[in-house]
Design a protein around this motif. Structure first.
Motif, PDB file in Angstrom:
ATOM      1  N   LEU A   1      82.603-114.190  19.294  1.00 36.92           N
ATOM      2  CA  LEU A   1      81.219-113.953  18.900  1.00 36.92           C
ATOM      3  C   LEU A   1      80.893-114.588  17.553  1.00 36.92           C
ATOM      4  O   LEU A   1      79.788-115.093  17.335  1.00 36.92           O
ATOM      5  CB  LEU A   1      80.936-112.452  18.864  1.00 36.92           C
TER       6      LEU A   1
ATOM      7  N   VAL B   1      75.800-111.193  25.683  1.00 37.62           N
ATOM      8  CA  VAL B   1      75.367-110.276  24.627  1.00 37.62           C
ATOM      9  C   VAL B   1      75.067-108.899  25.213  1.00 37.62           C
ATOM     10  O   VAL B   1      75.427-107.869  24.638  1.00 37.62           O
ATOM     11  CB  VAL B   1      74.128-110.843  23.901  1.00 37.62           C
ATOM     12  N   LYS B   2      74.430-108.878  26.363  1.00 38.77           N
ATOM     13  CA  LYS B   2      74.130-107.613  27.020  1.00 38.77           C
ATOM     14  C   LYS B   2      75.415-106.855  27.349  1.00 38.77           C
ATOM     15  O   LYS B   2      75.494-105.636  27.173  1.00 38.77           O
ATOM     16  CB  LYS B   2      73.336-107.871  28.301  1.00 38.77           C
TER      17      LYS B   2
ATOM     18  N   MET C   1      77.035-105.437  24.034  1.00 39.29           N
ATOM     19  CA  MET C   1      76.130-104.788  23.097  1.00 39.29           C
ATOM     20  C   MET C   1      76.626-103.405  22.677  1.00 39.29           C
ATOM     21  O   MET C   1      76.504-103.013  21.519  1.00 39.29           O
ATOM     22  CB  MET C   1      74.726-104.693  23.698  1.00 39.29           C
TER      23      MET C   1
ATOM     24  N   GLU D   1      77.410-107.496  16.031  1.00 43.62           N
ATOM     25  CA  GLU D   1      77.609-108.907  16.343  1.00 43.62           C
ATOM     26  C   GLU D   1      76.664-109.358  17.454  1.00 43.62           C
ATOM     27  O   GLU D   1      76.048-110.432  17.375  1.00 43.62           O
ATOM     28  CB  GLU D   1      79.062-109.158  16.775  1.00 43.62           C
ATOM     29  N   ALA D   2      76.546-108.524  18.483  1.00 44.93           N
ATOM     30  CA  ALA D   2      75.696-108.875  19.623  1.00 44.93           C
ATOM     31  C   ALA D   2      74.242-109.033  19.197  1.00 44.93           C
ATOM     32  O   ALA D   2      73.558-109.999  19.588  1.00 44.93           O
ATOM     33  CB  ALA D   2      75.814-107.809  20.709  1.00 44.93           C
TER      34      ALA D   2
ATOM     35  N   ILE E   1      73.591-112.248  17.138  1.00 42.25           N
ATOM     36  CA  ILE E   1      73.542-113.426  18.008  1.00 42.25           C
ATOM     37  C   ILE E   1      72.220-113.465  18.767  1.00 42.25           C
ATOM     38  O   ILE E   1      71.587-114.525  18.888  1.00 42.25           O
ATOM     39  CB  ILE E   1      74.735-113.419  18.989  1.00 42.25           C
ATOM     40  N   MET E   2      71.789-112.327  19.280  1.00 42.22           N
ATOM     41  CA  MET E   2      70.535-112.277  20.030  1.00 42.22           C
ATOM     42  C   MET E   2      69.372-112.755  19.164  1.00 42.22           C
ATOM     43  O   MET E   2      68.533-113.566  19.601  1.00 42.22           O
ATOM     44  CB  MET E   2      70.276-110.854  20.518  1.00 42.22           C
TER      45      MET E   2
ATOM     46  N   THR F   1      71.790-103.341  13.000  1.00 46.09           N
ATOM     47  CA  THR F   1      71.356-103.647  14.364  1.00 46.09           C
ATOM     48  C   THR F   1      69.849-103.437  14.512  1.00 46.09           C
ATOM     49  O   THR F   1      69.185-104.170  15.253  1.00 46.09           O
ATOM     50  CB  THR F   1      72.102-102.780  15.393  1.00 46.09           C
TER      51      THR F   1
END
Length: 675
Positions: free
Chosen positions: A525, A550-551, A554, A560-561, A564-565, A598
């Motif tokens: 990631l 990513v999903k 998550m 991290e997810a 990136i999104m 997040t």
């Protein structure tokens, strides 16, 4: 002599502060403690390798003291009391005996033998000073109050005479060893290879007769470096490390690899998911432990590598606050770096200091250390290039390169300049899993140096070999280290663009993020996030399914997810927005229960989707119940950036609602009013 013993700083270890404090005991307890302490010292064995004569001499004197205190303590009930001056002498004697015990133990197992050897004169003087302290205290202790028997009184007179006549001396065998070590350092500095037989003799006499003892010596010396403030002194201690490392290789062979090896760049990230790292020690961009914290114009601190990549990707704002950067100067946060290093040492966590034009811990290597490193590399390359070694020996040599490549930039430069990379490429095959792991990790460690990044990119088969490990490595560790190598190479903008054009790289990282264990997912990631900073690559990531990945991750790695999104949606254009549209509900869920970080990424992503995705996507967001309440809460309690993004999202929803007509507008207004 080109290398003088006086250049080496004082030893790190000292007697504890309590060794210099009065024990605050009753007279009976004090005498009992003096007897116990002197008996304990008399039972000690002199150190095996250094200061044997100095230690044996003072141990013999303490043996006599134990007899004296035994008799005094045995008669305590028949004595009325001791005068204050006698009690003061006993207290001072207790302090001296504690210091003697600490000194002997320090010389026996107190750390680096070479570190002790370089200071034999000062340590020998300390033995002499403590002996004179004993003499002074025994002289002024009133003899009439002791009521000793004739035999014990004679012993007292004898030990007083011995202490009084004691002369400071340096053991001749110890002095010979020091001269030989300094001579070897001087020869290495002049690029003369030390005589193997002399190396063997000196290191055997110092108790370093195998690879394990040499590794322990290196670790002790590395600890000493951390505790020194003088840059020149640190540099000289590093020369001793170079000597030990060279000796270990030429006399005892390369080390065997170990799965518990720690200290590589990516392994630092691996423990970050399992260790409770203080928030202030994490980089706000990668969420990893910072190795080179720097302060940007807004006052926020980031890891240097991460913020440089952010700026080079075209951003002119602070990632955390969203404020414009009035300049891109990066100021080292040395205080925080020291705190992080201290925190890591206390928990025995390997802490790789960031690279610069300097060597280990920001100290330029001296000539002796540099030449010792070159000799070590040359010796190892000779073993690796012969082509006649059994695979286990090859694995040991590559492992030794792996260890050496993680130490400092000069070592990485020596390995790269010597032509090791083309030889290492041969061993990226999955046929021997341990060898593959050691090889790709060595390349990873070498890639930290910018010059070696170019060598890896230009060497035939090197980049493709690492990519192949990423796609089909024999172990998850090998794949993760290959992913970390991609991340390292991406520090150069041209290389990041080149890697982003390779579908095999993108698919390999996505597969690792989807299927690997959590530590490997994290490595993948981080590399994906770096690649996503390029618009063209972001589009390829979307086409290859980064949104679905990513999903999938998550819940496991939400920060991290979400980062990136946000980056993919920002850089990937309408295709990325369309691909992310089915995650609007998930993003709102993050706004309700995610972490501050997040929530920042989720609200920023929603703003981009709604601004660029059109009324249809805004309508989808508006249909989610409680959305206005969630936004209002973020505007009141979120971080500064979250508040700004929440306000922007609220304006988008209100403008969209104002453009609606009839029943649709009424329905939306009622939803807003209810919640």
């Amino acid at each position: 002599m080109a290398v003088s013993p006086t250049i080496f700083p004082q030893r790190r270890r000292r007697p504890s502060p309590t060794s210099f404090l009065s024990p605050q005991l009753s007279t009976i307890d004090l005498l009992r403690s003096l007897h116990s302490l002197s008996s304990e010292i008399s039972s000690l064995n002199p150190p095996r390798f250094l200061f044997k004569r100095n230690s044996a001499s003072i141990i013999r004197k303490c043996s006599v003291l134990s007899i004296i205190f035994e008799e005094i303590f045995r008669q305590i009930n028949h004595l009325i009391s001791f005068s204050p001056s006698s009690v003061l002498c006993f207290e001072e004697m207790f302090i001296v005996l504690q210091r003697i015990r600490a000194l002997i133990e320090d010389c026996s197992n107190g750390g680096s033998k070479l570190w002790i050897l370089m200071q034999i004169e000062s340590i020998s003087s300390t033995f002499h000073e403590l002996t004179l302290d004993l003499w002074t205290l025994l002289e002024i202790l009133p003899k009439s109050e002791l009521n000793l028997s004739e035999d014990v009184d004679e012993l007292r007179d004898l030990v007083i005479k011995q202490c009084k006549e004691d002369k400071s001396f340096v053991d001749s065998s110890d002095n010979w060893l020091r001269i030989e070590v300094l001579s070897m350092l001087d020869s290495i500095k002049r690029e003369i290879v030390p005589d193997y037989s002399k190396l063997a003799e000196v290191f055997t006499k110092l108790g370093m007769s195998d690879s394990t003892s040499c590794r322990e010596e290196i670790e002790w010396l590395e600890d000493e470096i951390q505790c020194q403030n003088d840059e020149k002194s640190k540099s000289e201690v590093i020369s001793l490390i170079g000597l030990v490392r060279y000796t270990k290789c030429v006399l005892f062979g390369a080390s065997s690899s170990s799965s518990s090896f720690s200290g590589d760049g990516n392994l630092r990230r691996n423990f970050s998911s399992e260790t409770n790292i203080p928030v202030d020690f994490r980089c706000p961009i990668t969420l990893d432990l910072m190795t080179d914290p720097v302060v940007v114009a807004t006052g926020q601190t980031y890891d240097r590598t991460s913020i440089v990549l952010w700026i080079e990707s075209g951003h002119n704002t602070c990632p955390k606050t969203g404020q414009n950067l009035v300049h891109t100067n990066l100021i080292p946060n040395r205080a925080l770096k020291s705190l992080i290093a201290m925190w890591c040492r206390e928990r025995r966590i390997p802490y790789a200091a960031a690279e610069s034009s300097e060597g280990r811990n920001g100290v330029a290597l001296n000539k002796a250390a540099l030449e010792a490193t070159k000799m070590t590399v040359s010796f190892l390359l000779g073993k690796l290039g012969s082509g006649l070694q059994p695979i286990e020996m090859v694995n040991r040599v590559v492992y030794e390169f792996r260890v050496l490549a993680k130490t400092d930039s000069d070592s990485r430069a020596c390995i790269g300049e010597a032509g090791a990379i083309p030889l290492l490429v041969r061993y990226l095959s999955p046929e021997y899993p341990k060898l593959q792991v050691n090889t790709v990790t060595t390349i990873l460690n070498l890639s930290i140096l910018e010059a070696n990044k170019g060598r890896i990119m230009e060497t035939d088969g090197a980049l493709n070999g690492v990519i192949e490990v990423l796609r089909s490595g024999a172990t998850w560790e090998a794949k993760a280290n290959a992913a970390a190598t991609m991340f390292s190479l991406c520090a150069v903008n041209a290389y990041r663009k080149k890697l982003g054009k390779k579908t095999r790289v993108i698919k390999g990282l996505l597969e690792l993020a989807r299927e690997g264990p959590i530590s490997s997912k994290r490595d993948a990631l981080v590399a994906i996030l770096t690649l996503a900073g390029d618009r063209e690559t972001a589009g390829r990531l979307v086409e290859c399914g980064v949104v679905d990945v990513v999903k999938d991750v998550m819940e496991l790695l939400p920060e991290e997810a979400m980062t990136i999104m946000e980056t993919v949606v920002k850089k990937g254009g309408f295709v990325a927005i369309a691909a992310a549209s089915h995650l609007i509900g998930r993003l709102v869920a993050v706004l309700r229960s995610g972490t501050d970080r997040t929530k920042e990424s989720a609200i920023a992503t929603l703003v981009i989707i709604c601004r660029k995705g059109g009324a249809e996507l805004v309508a989808e967001l508006a249909r989610i119940t409680t959305i206005e309440m969630v936004i209002w809460e973020l505007m009141g309690t979120g971080t500064a950036r979250t508040k700004r993004k929440a306000a922007s999202l609220m304006r988008i929803l209100r403008r969209w609602a104002a453009g609606l007509e009839g029943d649709v507008l009424e329905e939306f207004s009622m939803t807003m009013a209810i919640h």
